[in-house]
Design a protein around this motif. Structure first.
Motif, short mmCIF file in Angstrom:
data_model
loop_
_atom_site.label_atom_id
_atom_site.label_comp_id
_atom_site.label_asym_id
_atom_site.label_seq_id
_atom_site.Cartn_x
_atom_site.Cartn_y
_atom_site.Cartn_z
N LEU A 65 -0.54 0.63 -2.68
CA LEU A 65 0.12 2.28 -3.27
C LEU A 65 -0.46 2.94 -2.14
N THR A 66 -1.34 3.04 -1.63
CA THR A 66 -1.90 4.13 -0.61
C THR A 66 -0.97 4.05 0.76
N THR B 294 2.08 2.95 0.82
CA THR B 294 3.40 3.28 0.50
C THR B 294 3.58 4.91 0.37
N GLU B 295 2.46 5.48 -0.24
CA GLU B 295 2.38 6.91 -0.44
C GLU B 295 2.35 7.69 1.09
N GLU B 296 1.53 7.12 2.01
CA GLU B 296 1.20 7.32 3.29
C GLU B 296 2.69 7.32 4.04
N ILE C 75 5.66 7.43 2.77
CA ILE C 75 6.38 8.29 1.98
C ILE C 75 6.21 9.57 2.39
N LYS C 76 5.12 10.34 2.68
CA LYS C 76 4.55 11.59 3.17
C LYS C 76 5.20 11.71 4.52
N ASN D 157 12.34 8.02 -1.38
CA ASN D 157 11.04 7.75 -1.21
C ASN D 157 10.20 7.74 -2.56
N ASN D 158 10.57 8.37 -3.49
CA ASN D 158 10.06 8.41 -4.84
C ASN D 158 10.29 6.78 -5.55
N LEU E 135 8.14 4.28 -4.08
CA LEU E 135 6.95 4.18 -4.70
C LEU E 135 7.21 3.51 -6.06
N THR F 49 5.27 0.18 -7.39
CA THR F 49 4.24 0.08 -8.77
C THR F 49 4.92 -1.01 -9.50
#
Length: 159
Positions: A60-61, A63-65, A67-68, A95-96, A99, A103
């Motif tokens: 998750l981290t 993927t979030e990085e 995406i950012k 991008n969302n 995520l 998940t």
């Protein structure tokens, strides 16, 4: 065989039966402790939140990085190249979705992990229940042997 020999045989059979019974009781307690440990392990592992596991948090981290970084790139491209708000919004939506997909994959993996935990638990429980059953059979055989020894010793006593 004399009276003393028969009495010694009877006492030996009784003592042997008692010793076997004590050993069986200790073995049974050990197996029952293993059953409880297996249950505790199952309860702990089966009810873990898959999204809170270290491997899932890492995914998750990451993927979030990612995406950012992509959102920053999309915003930078829009500012430099004059892209539209719609293209930036589409990139953010994609991008969302990435995520959400990550998940969802974690949830799927969590369910598969639960199935494996349940199978392992059930197999271990069946093995332990079988051990208990064998101990009960052994206990019955020890009692039967002690009774037969006493009966045989008594039948050899001269009256």
């Amino acid at each position: 065989m004399g009276l003393i020999g028969s009495a010694i045989g009877a006492v030996g059979s009784i003592f042997g039966g008692i010793s076997a019974s004590k050993a069986m009781k200790k073995a049974k307690q050990n197996v029952q402790q293993q059953i409880q440990k297996n249950q505790d392990w199952y309860d702990r592992r089966y009810n873990e939140d898959a999204t809170q596991r270290a491997d899932a948090q890492r995914i998750l981290t990451m993927t979030e990085e990612s995406i950012k970084n992509r959102n920053r790139q999309a915003a930078g491209t829009q500012a430099v190249m004059g892209g539209t708000e719609e293209s930036t919004a589409a990139a953010k939506a994609a991008n969302n979705q990435a995520l959400a997909d990550a998940t969802a994959q974690i949830a799927v993996n969590g369910e598969q992990r639960k199935d494996q935990i349940e199978q392992q638990y059930l197999q271990r429980d069946a093995d332990l229940q079988n051990q208990l059953q064998q101990l009960e059979i052994g206990k019955a055989n020890a009692i039967s042997g002690a009774v037969q020894g006493v009966t045989q010793a008594a039948s050899n006593m001269p009256f």
